[in-house]
Design a protein around this motif. Structure first.
Motif, PDB file in Angstrom:
ATOM      1  N   MET A   1       0.734  -1.239  -0.170  1.00 31.62           N
ATOM      2  CA  MET A   1      -0.277  -0.051   0.346  1.00 31.62           C
ATOM      3  C   MET A   1       1.090   1.482  -0.161  1.00 31.62           C
ATOM      4  SD  MET A   1      -2.528   0.583   2.352  1.00 31.62           S
ATOM      5  CE  MET A   1      -2.347   0.955   4.391  1.00 31.62           C
ATOM      6  N   ASP A  46      -2.815   0.010  -4.358  1.00 31.57           N
ATOM      7  CA  ASP A  46      -2.734  -1.154  -3.326  1.00 31.57           C
ATOM      8  C   ASP A  46      -1.228  -0.911  -4.147  1.00 31.57           C
ATOM      9  OD1 ASP A  46      -3.676  -1.549  -6.201  1.00 31.57           O
ATOM     10  OD2 ASP A  46      -3.281  -3.167  -6.271  1.00 31.57           O
ATOM     11  N   THR A  47      -0.635  -0.803  -5.418  1.00 37.58           N
ATOM     12  CA  THR A  47       0.660  -0.807  -5.590  1.00 37.58           C
ATOM     13  C   THR A  47       0.932   0.224  -6.712  1.00 37.58           C
ATOM     14  OG1 THR A  47      -0.074  -2.293  -7.519  1.00 37.58           O
ATOM     15  CG2 THR A  47       0.759  -3.562  -5.934  1.00 37.58           C
ATOM     16  N   THR A  75     -11.873   0.817  -8.082  1.00 46.27           N
ATOM     17  CA  THR A  75     -11.521  -0.662  -8.257  1.00 46.27           C
ATOM     18  C   THR A  75     -11.120  -1.193  -9.596  1.00 46.27           C
ATOM     19  OG1 THR A  75     -10.518  -2.861  -7.471  1.00 46.27           O
ATOM     20  CG2 THR A  75     -12.637  -1.977  -7.081  1.00 46.27           C
ATOM     21  N   MET A  80      -8.767  -7.889  -4.437  1.00 49.82           N
ATOM     22  CA  MET A  80      -7.852  -6.840  -4.140  1.00 49.82           C
ATOM     23  C   MET A  80      -8.941  -5.847  -3.777  1.00 49.82           C
ATOM     24  SD  MET A  80      -4.671  -5.982  -3.647  1.00 49.82           S
ATOM     25  CE  MET A  80      -4.140  -7.068  -4.552  1.00 49.82           C
ATOM     26  N   MET A  84      -7.605  -5.379   0.473  1.00 53.82           N
ATOM     27  CA  MET A  84      -7.483  -4.153   1.006  1.00 53.82           C
ATOM     28  C   MET A  84      -8.556  -3.846   2.265  1.00 53.82           C
ATOM     29  SD  MET A  84      -5.795  -1.755  -1.716  1.00 53.82           S
ATOM     30  CE  MET A  84      -5.192  -0.477  -0.205  1.00 53.82           C
ATOM     31  N   GLU A  88      -5.142  -5.137   5.106  1.00 51.94           N
ATOM     32  CA  GLU A  88      -4.398  -3.807   4.914  1.00 51.94           C
ATOM     33  C   GLU A  88      -5.544  -3.006   5.727  1.00 51.94           C
ATOM     34  OE1 GLU A  88      -1.289  -3.663   3.493  1.00 51.94           O
ATOM     35  OE2 GLU A  88      -1.894  -5.699   2.241  1.00 51.94           O
ATOM     36  N   SER A  90      -6.400  -0.254   5.236  1.00 55.26           N
ATOM     37  CA  SER A  90      -6.347   0.987   4.432  1.00 55.26           C
ATOM     38  C   SER A  90      -7.614   2.135   4.843  1.00 55.26           C
ATOM     39  CB  SER A  90      -7.258   0.199   3.478  1.00 55.26           C
ATOM     40  OG  SER A  90      -8.392  -0.460   3.592  1.00 55.26           O
TER      41      SER A  90
END
Length: 277
Positions: A1, A46-47, A75, A80, A84, A88, A90
């Motif tokens: 992230m 995310d990346t 998204t 994913m 997240m 994550e 997030s």
């Protein structure tokens, strides 16, 4: 992230432009940030640079004065997005917040994740996402010179009137939000003989048209159509995205925007989801 910096936000705007109309909300928000509009949100992916999920969330380093509990996302990969939200850091699940204009196809997944965290949730009404690809289909501006002379931007003396009449207004947070919108984003109103607004439209901080309202005693005179026509021409000339969200039960507004050339993706519906309230 990763949290995006100024240069990366410029790149992200270009990527999201290729995924309209579904990316409109995040695209519009980043469009505003990149043109120095005030914001208390930060943008994560995310990346990088090949991101699949992009989320705009409250920035803990900033003073949260308006729209402090809002989250926007887009998204390209539903799994994913789930990862997240589930694994994550997030979003801050310990706070009350609203996910704005989420794709309804994701609603059950987000409800499931929130339930796993023992966070309650509720869905607001479904909305159409309507947008205007270009201004070529707009009807000619009104030929009524007297009406034209009464069209002007809103100013800060109008904040309380707009706040009082807004469906989601009437409180201090909404007042601060409206003050920010009038101060920093395009708006348009029609005034009466005393110079007071009787019909108006604003732009949200994610660059969507909104808060369109005409006082009851002035309805049926074509004021809303004149305002939308006027502000849309300005937005197109200045390079803004032109779109709006309309609640499914608001047939009058839907037909108004449709008559002005706005279109929608019939396969896409959005909603607002409130969590931890």
């Amino acid at each position: 992230m990763k949290i995006l910096n100024k240069a990366e936000l410029q790149i992200a705007e270009g990527v999201l432009l290729k995924h309209l109309p579904k990316s409109f909300m995040v695209y519009g928000f980043i469009y505003g940030i990149n043109r120095k509009k005030p914001s208390t949100l930060e943008v994560i992916v995310d990346t990088w640079p090949d991101f699949k999920v992009i989320i705009c969330r409250p920035d803990p380093k900033r003073v949260l004065e308006f729209m402090k509990n809002v989250v926007y996302y887009y998204t390209l990969d539903d799994q994913m997005l789930r990862k997240m939200l589930r694994e994550e850091n997030s979003v801050d699940w310990s706070t009350h917040f609203v996910i704005a204009a989420l794709d309804v196809s994701h609603a059950n997944m987000i409800k499931e994740v929130s339930s796993d965290r023992e966070v309650n949730n509720r869905v607001y009404s479904l909305v159409h996402l309507m947008y205007l690809p270009d201004s070529s289909h707009l009807p000619p501006p009104t030929a009524d010179s007297e009406l034209e002379s009464r069209i002007s931007p809103l100013n800060l003396s109008h904040v309380d009137l707009v706040n009082k009449t807004w469906k989601f207004g009437g409180n201090q947070q909404s007042r601060i939000n409206i003050k920010n919108l009038i101060s920093n984003f395009p708006s348009c109103c029609i005034t009466d003989g005393q110079g007071q607004p009787v019909s108006w439209i604003l732009m949200n901080d994610y660059c969507a048209l909104g808060l369109l309202h005409t006082l009851p005693e002035y309805r049926g005179r074509g004021y809303a159509k004149a305002l939308v026509n006027t502000i849309v021409r300005r937005l197109h000339s200045e390079g803004y995205p032109v779109y709006c969200f309309i609640e499914e039960d608001n047939a009058v507004s839907f037909e108004l925007f449709k008559s002005l050339g706005f279109i929608e993706d019939p396969s896409y519906r959005a909603t607002w989801l409130e969590l931890n309230f």
